[in-house]
Design an enzyme around this catalytic site. Structure first.
Site, PDB file in Angstrom:
ATOM      1  N   ASP A   1       0.404   3.832   1.675  1.00 26.14           N
ATOM      2  CA  ASP A   1       0.447   4.232   2.855  1.00 26.14           C
ATOM      3  C   ASP A   1       1.883   4.686   3.587  1.00 26.14           C
ATOM      4  OD1 ASP A   1       0.170   4.752   5.810  1.00 26.14           O
ATOM      5  OD2 ASP A   1      -1.756   3.923   5.769  1.00 26.14           O
TER       6      ASP A   1
ATOM      7  N   CYS B   1       0.819  -1.226   0.007  1.00 32.29           N
ATOM      8  CA  CYS B   1       0.012   0.176   0.124  1.00 32.29           C
ATOM      9  C   CYS B   1       0.784   1.442  -0.130  1.00 32.29           C
ATOM     10  CB  CYS B   1      -0.904   0.084   1.144  1.00 32.29           C
ATOM     11  SG  CYS B   1      -1.952   1.361   1.242  1.00 32.29           S
TER      12      CYS B   1
ATOM     13  N   HIS C   1      -2.218  -3.891   4.964  1.00 30.67           N
ATOM     14  CA  HIS C   1      -2.199  -3.529   6.422  1.00 30.67           C
ATOM     15  C   HIS C   1      -3.333  -3.111   7.082  1.00 30.67           C
ATOM     16  CE1 HIS C   1      -2.730   1.098   5.949  1.00 30.67           C
ATOM     17  NE2 HIS C   1      -2.554   0.501   4.541  1.00 30.67           N
TER      18      HIS C   1
HETATM   19 CO    CO Z   1      -3.471   1.168   2.998  1.00 30.87          CO
END
Ligand code: CO
Length: 211
Positions: free
Chosen positions: A44, A42, A98
């Site tokens: 993120d 991801c 996650h």
């Molecule tokens: Co994410």
């Protein structure tokens, strides 16, 4: 000092520290790239592939997007996959999601995130629909969210196995091993949730017989 100038300054310090420890460090890395892993994670900012696995530059080939998706019309993802599998010959492909993923959470709502994000998140809604029965049996909203993160990783690994890129490498080279992992933002630990070794049987509908 402007905020981005700190990054450049830190870069200088990092580079000189590396050379101090190992004078040939950059020279060696600049010559050849032989990672054994492709990481699909991801975007993120809290889930940096190298940092959470304590690996160094050169060890992991990385692709990241919102909610670590493997979408068959995504030319970017497919190019990375093709290059990593057919040219770099990675031995493992890891899809790492996650818990607490904002993309997965957004897909669980009915909010209009406008066209491009709606388009992307719809793929996660498809995962939800596929596993609706299981998800609806989980009363606790947080637990249902966690489970969707895990199921999403599993589905993305299955999507990898549906590609001719993976099937060709499985047939001719008995690799790569596919892994579905979920990282915990709260404890920093990675939980393996799904895996497929080379030549695992997949739904015959997706199998190519003339690779
Ligand atoms: Co994410």
């Amino acid at each position: 000092m402007k905020i981005y100038e700190k990054l450049l300054l830190e870069n200088k310090a990092w580079a000189s520290e590396k050379v101090q420890d190992d004078p040939e460090y950059f020279l060696r890395l600049s010559k050849i790239q032989t990672p054994e892993f492709l990481w699909i994670g991801c975007s993120d900012s809290r889930v940096p592939a190298n940092e959470i696995t304590n690996t160094q530059p050169g060890e992991i080939f990385v692709h990241r997007n919102i909610a670590n998706m493997v979408i068959h019309t995504d030319v970017n993802l497919l190019s990375v996959l093709e290059y990593a599998v057919a040219h770099l010959k990675v031995k493992h492909v890891i899809v790492c999601g996650h818990y607490g993923c904002g993309g997965v959470k957004a897909a669980m709502t009915n909010h209009d995130f406008k066209q491009v994000l709606n388009m992307w998140l719809r793929n996660i809604k498809d995962v939800y629909r596929l596993h609706r029965d299981e998800l609806h049996q989980i009363d606790n909203e947080e637990a249902r969210f966690d489970r969707l993160v895990e199921l999403n990783v599993q589905e993305q690994v299955l999507h990898l196995a549906k590609t001719s890129i993976i099937q060709r490498a499985w047939k001719h080279d008995q690799r790569p091993h596919l892994h579905g992992w979920v990282y915990g933002l709260k404890d920093g630990l990675i939980k393996p949730v799904f895996e497929m070794s080379a030549n695992t049987n997949i739904d015959s509908l997706y199998e190519y017989d003339d690779l």
